[in-house]
Design an enzyme around this catalytic site. Structure first.
Site, PDB file in Angstrom:
ATOM      1  N   GLN A  58       7.310  -5.617 -11.554  1.00 57.90           N
ATOM      2  CA  GLN A  58       6.465  -4.697 -10.792  1.00 57.90           C
ATOM      3  C   GLN A  58       5.051  -4.657 -11.378  1.00 57.90           C
ATOM      4  O   GLN A  58       4.159  -4.065 -10.803  1.00 57.90           O
ATOM      5  CB  GLN A  58       7.055  -3.280 -10.825  1.00 57.90           C
ATOM      6  CG  GLN A  58       8.393  -3.169 -10.144  1.00 57.90           C
ATOM      7  CD  GLN A  58       8.866  -1.753 -10.132  1.00 57.90           C
ATOM      8  OE1 GLN A  58       8.333  -0.918  -9.408  1.00 57.90           O
ATOM      9  NE2 GLN A  58       9.869  -1.460 -10.946  1.00 57.90           N
ATOM     10  N   ASN A  59       4.882  -5.273 -12.537  1.00 56.63           N
ATOM     11  CA  ASN A  59       3.589  -5.247 -13.210  1.00 56.63           C
ATOM     12  C   ASN A  59       2.608  -6.209 -12.542  1.00 56.63           C
ATOM     13  O   ASN A  59       2.997  -7.266 -12.066  1.00 56.63           O
ATOM     14  CB  ASN A  59       3.745  -5.609 -14.681  1.00 56.63           C
ATOM     15  CG  ASN A  59       4.636  -4.636 -15.411  1.00 56.63           C
ATOM     16  OD1 ASN A  59       4.671  -3.462 -15.086  1.00 56.63           O
ATOM     17  ND2 ASN A  59       5.373  -5.123 -16.390  1.00 56.63           N
ATOM     18  N   ASP A  61      -0.159  -7.158 -14.330  1.00 56.79           N
ATOM     19  CA  ASP A  61      -1.007  -7.523 -15.474  1.00 56.79           C
ATOM     20  C   ASP A  61      -1.035  -9.007 -15.821  1.00 56.79           C
ATOM     21  O   ASP A  61      -1.773  -9.425 -16.686  1.00 56.79           O
ATOM     22  CB  ASP A  61      -0.610  -6.723 -16.709  1.00 56.79           C
ATOM     23  CG  ASP A  61       0.859  -6.880 -17.095  1.00 56.79           C
ATOM     24  OD1 ASP A  61       1.510  -7.854 -16.643  1.00 56.79           O
ATOM     25  OD2 ASP A  61       1.348  -6.021 -17.835  1.00 56.79           O
ATOM     26  N   HIS A  78       4.618  -6.180  -6.766  1.00 58.75           N
ATOM     27  CA  HIS A  78       3.423  -5.437  -6.349  1.00 58.75           C
ATOM     28  C   HIS A  78       2.174  -6.313  -6.299  1.00 58.75           C
ATOM     29  O   HIS A  78       1.055  -5.806  -6.285  1.00 58.75           O
ATOM     30  CB  HIS A  78       3.195  -4.235  -7.258  1.00 58.75           C
ATOM     31  CG  HIS A  78       4.241  -3.184  -7.088  1.00 58.75           C
ATOM     32  ND1 HIS A  78       4.563  -2.290  -8.083  1.00 58.75           N
ATOM     33  CD2 HIS A  78       5.057  -2.889  -6.047  1.00 58.75           C
ATOM     34  CE1 HIS A  78       5.525  -1.496  -7.647  1.00 58.75           C
ATOM     35  NE2 HIS A  78       5.836  -1.840  -6.423  1.00 58.75           N
ATOM     36  N   CYS A  86      -9.586 -11.772   1.179  1.00 57.17           N
ATOM     37  CA  CYS A  86     -10.418 -10.971   2.060  1.00 57.17           C
ATOM     38  C   CYS A  86      -9.521  -9.957   2.771  1.00 57.17           C
ATOM     39  O   CYS A  86      -8.462 -10.320   3.287  1.00 57.17           O
ATOM     40  CB  CYS A  86     -11.116 -11.869   3.077  1.00 57.17           C
ATOM     41  SG  CYS A  86     -12.044 -10.947   4.321  1.00 57.17           S
ATOM     42  N   CYS A  89      -9.917 -11.324   6.895  1.00 56.98           N
ATOM     43  CA  CYS A  89      -9.388 -12.614   7.378  1.00 56.98           C
ATOM     44  C   CYS A  89      -8.318 -13.210   6.464  1.00 56.98           C
ATOM     45  O   CYS A  89      -7.729 -14.220   6.789  1.00 56.98           O
ATOM     46  CB  CYS A  89     -10.522 -13.608   7.588  1.00 56.98           C
ATOM     47  SG  CYS A  89     -11.198 -14.301   6.053  1.00 56.98           S
ATOM     48  N   CYS A 113     -15.983 -14.729   6.307  1.00 60.32           N
ATOM     49  CA  CYS A 113     -16.277 -13.716   7.339  1.00 60.32           C
ATOM     50  C   CYS A 113     -17.128 -12.550   6.853  1.00 60.32           C
ATOM     51  O   CYS A 113     -17.514 -11.700   7.647  1.00 60.32           O
ATOM     52  CB  CYS A 113     -14.974 -13.191   7.947  1.00 60.32           C
ATOM     53  SG  CYS A 113     -14.094 -12.009   6.908  1.00 60.32           S
TER      54      CYS A 113
END
Length: 133
Positions: A58-59, A61, A78, A86, A89, A113
């Protein structure tokens, strides 16, 4: 900033990147003194000996990557700071370039964009990475 959670809300980020970029400058990216732990290196050893086929973390880092674990083995639930995209886009770019620009006080924008660049971490309102779904 209406609430602290808005800093990581994708809709709020698209309308105002300032609070997120201010936070990123000092808090979000790992410091140069942050190093992988003995356990990160142990996981790499297991992977090298073919005793570990996948790591879920879940880190954000990137310490697994810094320990030498191949990207293909890591499932970053995560997201990751190693790449940026971006917000409009979805064109991907190097996360370290985005980090350097943010730390200089710039607001990085997409070459394609002109939309705002953000690290490829999961914000509220975004789907989890494809590898996780």
């Amino acid at each position: 900033l209406p609430t602290p959670q808005h800093m990581f809300d994708i809709d709020y980020f698209i309308s105002d990147q300032g609070p997120f970029y201010d936070f990123v400058k000092t808090e979000l990216y790992p410091k140069s003194s942050t190093l992988p732990t003995v356990f990160h290196h142990f996981m790499n050893l297991l992977q090298e000996k073919k005793m570990l086929s996948r790591i879920y973390t879940q880190n954000i880092d990137m310490l697994e990557r810094l320990a030498g674990i191949p990207q293909e083995v890591i499932c970053e639930v995560h997201g990751t700071l190693s790449t940026s995209s971006c917000a409009n886009c979805k064109k991907q770019c190097d996360g370290f370039t985005t980090m350097r620009r943010i730390r200089k006080g710039e607001k990085p924008t997409c070459e394609k964009c002109g939309g705002p660049q953000k690290p490829d971490i999961v914000f509220f309102g975004e789907k989890m990475p494809r590898k996780v779904q």
